[in-house]
Design a protein around this motif. Structure first.
Motif, PDB file in Angstrom:
ATOM      1  N   GLU A  50       0.697  -1.174  -0.052  1.00  0.00           N
ATOM      2  CA  GLU A  50       0.073  -0.166   0.050  1.00  0.00           C
ATOM      3  C   GLU A  50       0.808   1.338   0.086  1.00  0.00           C
ATOM      4  OE1 GLU A  50      -4.158  -0.312   2.318  1.00  0.00           O
ATOM      5  OE2 GLU A  50      -2.766  -1.332   3.264  1.00  0.00           O
ATOM      6  N   GLY A  51       0.565   2.130  -0.856  1.00  0.00           N
ATOM      7  CA  GLY A  51       1.316   3.341  -0.776  1.00  0.00           C
ATOM      8  C   GLY A  51       0.199   4.680  -1.194  1.00  0.00           C
ATOM      9  N   TYR A  88      -3.649   6.783  -3.891  1.00  0.00           N
ATOM     10  CA  TYR A  88      -3.486   5.480  -3.226  1.00  0.00           C
ATOM     11  C   TYR A  88      -3.331   4.495  -3.859  1.00  0.00           C
ATOM     12  CZ  TYR A  88      -4.958   1.492  -0.544  1.00  0.00           C
ATOM     13  OH  TYR A  88      -5.136   0.170   0.220  1.00  0.00           O
ATOM     14  N   THR A  89      -2.280   3.461  -3.776  1.00  0.00           N
ATOM     15  CA  THR A  89      -2.309   2.319  -4.486  1.00  0.00           C
ATOM     16  C   THR A  89      -2.164   1.061  -3.359  1.00  0.00           C
ATOM     17  OG1 THR A  89      -0.775   0.857  -5.735  1.00  0.00           O
ATOM     18  CG2 THR A  89       0.281   2.113  -4.192  1.00  0.00           C
ATOM     19  N   ASN A 130      -4.814  -0.197   4.986  1.00  0.00           N
ATOM     20  CA  ASN A 130      -5.629   0.900   4.734  1.00  0.00           C
ATOM     21  C   ASN A 130      -5.757   2.221   5.455  1.00  0.00           C
ATOM     22  OD1 ASN A 130      -6.978  -0.815   2.836  1.00  0.00           O
ATOM     23  ND2 ASN A 130      -8.091  -1.771   4.794  1.00  0.00           N
ATOM     24  N   SER A 131      -4.609   2.446   6.355  1.00  0.00           N
ATOM     25  CA  SER A 131      -4.336   3.433   7.107  1.00  0.00           C
ATOM     26  C   SER A 131      -3.076   4.488   6.874  1.00  0.00           C
ATOM     27  CB  SER A 131      -4.184   3.175   8.711  1.00  0.00           C
ATOM     28  OG  SER A 131      -5.174   2.084   9.201  1.00  0.00           O
ATOM     29  N   SER A 147      -8.400   5.024   8.375  1.00  0.00           N
ATOM     30  CA  SER A 147      -8.326   3.410   8.498  1.00  0.00           C
ATOM     31  C   SER A 147      -9.126   3.039   7.431  1.00  0.00           C
ATOM     32  CB  SER A 147      -8.566   3.094  10.073  1.00  0.00           C
ATOM     33  OG  SER A 147     -10.017   3.560  10.079  1.00  0.00           O
ATOM     34  N   ASN A 148      -9.546   3.576   6.594  1.00  0.00           N
ATOM     35  CA  ASN A 148     -10.229   2.800   5.534  1.00  0.00           C
ATOM     36  C   ASN A 148     -10.109   3.494   4.035  1.00  0.00           C
ATOM     37  OD1 ASN A 148     -11.462   5.643   5.678  1.00  0.00           O
ATOM     38  ND2 ASN A 148     -13.579   4.861   6.091  1.00  0.00           N
TER      39      ASN A 148
END
Length: 397
Positions: free
Chosen positions: A150-151, A162-163, A192-193, A207-208
């Motif tokens: 996640e990036g 967001y990736t 997701n945060s 957080s989503n």
């Protein structure tokens, strides 16, 4: 402005509108731009070594030559300079690698600069985001962070990407136009945060995947300082400025320098407001950050370097002699508790092997006519120095 941050839920500012949440989110994939037709790239070092005796060539001519995906130059001391496929004048601002694959990373900068490497930084390829190119803005990508695959990327004007697949595709997260300040920093903190900071002192957490954000502070820095004029902070009364720099420690604490450099502020998780501090030095502050041992370092305009006494947040600092040659030092990066590098104007590079007590000048970048703005160590084996005019140095130690 302060009232925008008092609510514990910032759905009205940062969340996706209901009509958008009910639809599938668009996804955008990087599209490589067309490569130059030139078969080679001529660097200043290559020219000086092989052609100065035959053909005079101006710097203007050199900088106008067509660019190819970057390849490493000859080693400069413990650093090597990498040639990048960017326009002259681009300022590099941040770099990050995918934790599961330290050969795969991204480099950000002004003029919508976004580069990708899959070989540890030896070569870089320019990427683009169609949704950003279709607009009239020329985005400045300020910060990037990865946690697993996640990036996150933030930039100015307000843009959040967001990736979930290590950067193969990026999803644009909608943001409110009333967001207080410009987004200058983002940190991936978990699944997701993420944690996001604006230059007006707003700190938000999600957080989503960025669809809802919660304020971690109750008001902006301006509101805090104007409400506490009696705090005795020099230059803080009727404060309407912004952060000049902001840096985060591994445990989530922040230190930020006011735009005029006349005081600094700190914030620790759980605190409702930023805490202002008088500077303990005569000259204005250029930048501040965290040492590997948990203490603070402080740079002043004109080239001075100070270290805090002990660890944690404090107002007690002592100056450390440095050979800056009169040029300002702009950033410090710690490779370990003992080894750190400082970089600044006109290619200045300084090194310490004792935690910062003494510094020696490294001549690696003496011939580079650029300001070095940022020192980033991904781990003990991988480090980079970022500067203007597309200057990127890679650590060889």
């Amino acid at each position: 402005m302060g009232s925008l941050l008092k609510s514990s839920s910032l759905t009205s500012l940062l969340s996706t509108p209901p009509t958008l949440r009910s639809q599938s989110q668009p996804r955008f994939r990087f599209v490589p731009k067309a490569k130059s037709s030139s078969s080679s790239i001529l660097t200043r070092r290559h020219f000086i070594l092989h052609h100065t005796s035959t053909i005079p060539l101006s710097i203007a001519t050199l900088t106008s030559l067509p660019l190819q995906p970057a390849k490493a130059e000859d080693a400069l001391s413990e650093w090597e300079r990498l040639s990048l496929p960017v326009d002259p004048g681009v300022v590099l601002l941040d770099i990050a690698f995918v934790p599961d694959d330290f050969n795969h990373g991204f480099l950000l900068g002004t003029r919508q600069t976004l580069l990708e490497t899959k070989d540890g930084g030896s070569t870089w390829v320019e990427r683009s985001i169609p949704s950003a190119e279709d607009e009239d803005f020329n985005y400045r990508f300020n910060s990037i962070s990865f946690k697993g695959k996640e990036g996150w990327i933030v930039g100015k004007p307000a843009i959040l990407l967001y990736t979930s697949d290590a950067g193969q595709s990026w999803e644009r997260i909608p943001l409110s136009s009333q967001l207080p300040g410009n987004m200058v920093y983002i940190k991936a903190t978990g699944e997701n945060s993420a944690e996001m900071v604006t230059d007006e002192g707003a700190i938000y957490v999600t957080s989503n995947r960025g669809y809802n954000w919660r304020a971690a502070v109750q008001e902006s820095v301006s509101a805090t300082l104007n409400r506490t004029v009696s705090s005795g902070i020099s230059g803080a009364s009727y404060y309407t400025g912004t952060f000049n720099t902001v840096n985060r420690s591994p445990d989530g604490s922040y230190v930020a320098v006011s735009s005029r450099g006349n005081f600094y502020l700190t914030w620790e998780p759980g605190q409702p407001f930023w805490q202002p501090h008088n500077r303990a030095v005569a000259r204005r502050i250029q930048n501040m950050g965290w040492r590997a041992d948990g203490g603070l370092w402080l740079l002043v305009r004109g080239g001075g370097l100070y270290l805090s006494k002990g660890t944690g947040i404090t107002e007690e600092f002592e100056e450390v002699p440095v050979q800056s040659r009169g040029f300002g030092i702009l950033d410090v990066g710690y490779r370990s508790k003992d080894e750190a590098w400082a970089a600044g104007g006109s290619g200045i590079l300084l090194r310490t092997n004792n935690g910062g007590k003494t510094w020696t000048r490294d001549k690696a970048a003496d011939n580079i006519a650029a300001n070095l703005y940022s020192v980033k160590f991904i781990n003990e084996k991988k480090g980079f120095v970022l500067g203007n005019d597309g200057v990127l140095l890679r650590y060889l130690g």
